[in-house]
Design an enzyme around this catalytic site. Structure first.
Site, PDB file in Angstrom:
ATOM      1  N   ILE A  33      -7.695 -20.592   3.049  1.00  0.00           N
ATOM      2  CA  ILE A  33      -8.306 -21.067   4.288  1.00  0.00           C
ATOM      3  C   ILE A  33      -7.477 -22.235   4.806  1.00  0.00           C
ATOM      4  CG2 ILE A  33     -10.386 -22.036   5.321  1.00  0.00           C
ATOM      5  CD1 ILE A  33     -11.959 -20.827   2.963  1.00  0.00           C
ATOM      6  N   HIS A  76     -11.516 -29.424   5.768  1.00  0.00           N
ATOM      7  CA  HIS A  76     -11.953 -30.465   4.834  1.00  0.00           C
ATOM      8  C   HIS A  76     -13.220 -31.174   5.300  1.00  0.00           C
ATOM      9  CE1 HIS A  76      -8.155 -29.567   3.074  1.00  0.00           C
ATOM     10  NE2 HIS A  76      -7.463 -30.170   4.007  1.00  0.00           N
ATOM     11  N   GLU A 108      -9.503 -28.026  -2.171  1.00  0.00           N
ATOM     12  CA  GLU A 108      -8.519 -29.107  -2.044  1.00  0.00           C
ATOM     13  C   GLU A 108      -9.085 -30.283  -1.236  1.00  0.00           C
ATOM     14  OE1 GLU A 108      -4.699 -28.175  -0.521  1.00  0.00           O
ATOM     15  OE2 GLU A 108      -4.244 -26.641  -2.021  1.00  0.00           O
TER      16      GLU A 108
END
Length: 392
Positions: free
Chosen positions: A200, A274, A299
């Site tokens: 992604i 994020h 991440e």
């Protein structure tokens, strides 16, 4: 050369560990021309940037029984290696290989032999005219370098992931992130497998297409199919074994439709917005489409502490953050040791999270069957304490 179909690419990937008979049947069915075109596309995508000063033409002769197909490649510094369509270029190096050995080189195991399957004629024709002889040292040097570039592109083995990251333009190493050693530790067992990988977030800023990480994964997983999802249209990046998809990671319906079409996946990597809400949405939608034995990666968990990304303002990340998600998975991993609320059945994460590995700003969630039983349900605290006293 014609573009390769996804179906043929997948068949060639599986043929990398197949028998001679199965490979021959594939080539006979698909046609030698189509197979050679697909293999050359793969070689071109694996070749590093050439360093030879003089342009070199290399003839690649691919044999199948009594048939032979020749493809001439131009190799020159500061240019990508490409197929030459113009007639009769001067060839300074000839490489010969059977289509079976070339398929195994490209799509076999990384420990497949890398000698004894090629035959080579080095500078087979004398340079012309005669006054070019003074250039022989440069010709030999360039031909050597160019041949090495092409042979390296014919190999399954590649550089370490950190080097691939830098070469591919990914920021997963030697930047703000030191992720690649963790990736290598957890992904090594997938390296020789025909994996499906979804990442992604394709990257790229302003007018840039991005795709550095996708190219890195394509080279690292030499038998893998790589998919990238981005909210912006990056489909120009699509090529054999790499597919760029358009979609919103915060849209569960979009994610499920994507997974139904292209999954299940062996690896999912969330390197998207994020935003903490988006991380939760993506995990809930896609984790069910990770194969048993697969891994889901999150991440850049530092946004758990950034209110502008939906993070917590204090020292401790709340449940709605990516760190909070990982904390909850630790509880799910140990659900058998916890009282079951109202007799509810275990959730998908309680049933199938088998490991959680957390490093600075990155987490790896392993999926499988979380079937290790705890203590019998009838045992109360007093029985537990008595058991502990006996062990002591």
């Amino acid at each position: 050369m014609p573009k390769t179909s996804t179906t043929l690419t997948e068949r060639l990937i599986l043929a990398g560990t197949a028998s001679d008979r199965e490979i021959a049947e594939l080539v006979d069915d698909a046609g030698l021309d189509a197979v050679v075109a697909a293999l050359v596309e793969e070689i071109l995508s694996r070749c590093e940037q050439p360093v030879n000063i003089k342009a070199v033409h290399i003839a690649l002769d691919v044999d199948h029984g009594d048939e032979r197909r020749r493809v001439v490649l131009r190799v020159h510094r500061d240019e990508p290696v490409r197929v030459v369509d113009e007639p009769a270029p001067v060839v300074w190096s000839r490489l010969g290989i059977t289509v079976t050995d070339l398929i195994r080189r490209l799509y076999g195991r990384t420990d497949h032999r890398r000698t004894g399957d090629f035959h080579n004629s080095f500078v087979p024709d004398a340079p012309s005219p005669q006054d070019m002889y003074f250039e022989l040292p440069e010709i030999f040097n360039s031909a050597t370098q160019a041949t090495g570039t092409v042979i390296a592109g014919c190999a399954a083995h590649s550089a370490d992931l950190g080097s691939l990251s830098v070469r591919s333009g990914s920021d997963k190493w030697a930047s703000f992130h030191w992720y690649t050693p963790h990736y290598e530790r957890h992904f090594a067992r997938f390296r020789d497998e025909p994996v499906r990988v979804l990442e992604i977030g394709i990257g790229g800023y302003d007018e840039q297409l991005g795709g550095g990480s996708l190219r890195m994964w394509k080279r690292y997983f030499h038998r893998g199919l790589i998919f990238g999802l981005d909210i912006f249209d990056k489909t120009e990046l699509t090529e054999p074994r790499l597919t760029a998809l358009v979609g919103d990671q915060n849209d569960p319906e979009c994610l499920v439709a994507l997974a139904e079409r292209h999954g299940p996946f062996d690896i999912v990597i969330d390197d998207g917005s994020h935003m903490n809400e988006h991380v939760h949405t993506s995990f809930a939608a896609l984790f069910p489409y990770v194969r048993d034995g697969g891994i889901y990666v999150i991440e850049d968990m530092q946004t758990s502490y950034l209110p502008s990304f939906g993070g917590s303002p204090g020292d401790s990340a709340g449940p709605g953050t990516s760190v909070g998600l990982v904390k909850g998975l630790l509880d799910d991993l140990h659900h058998r040791e916890r009282p079951r609320r109202n007799g509810a059945e275990p959730s998908i994460t309680q049933r199938s999270v088998t490991g959680v590995h957390v490093y600075h700003n990155i987490a790896f969630v392993e999926k499988g069957t979380n079937g290790e039983d705890g203590l019998p349900g009838w045992m109360d605290v007093a029985a537990w304490d008595a058991l502990g006293a006996t062990d002591a």
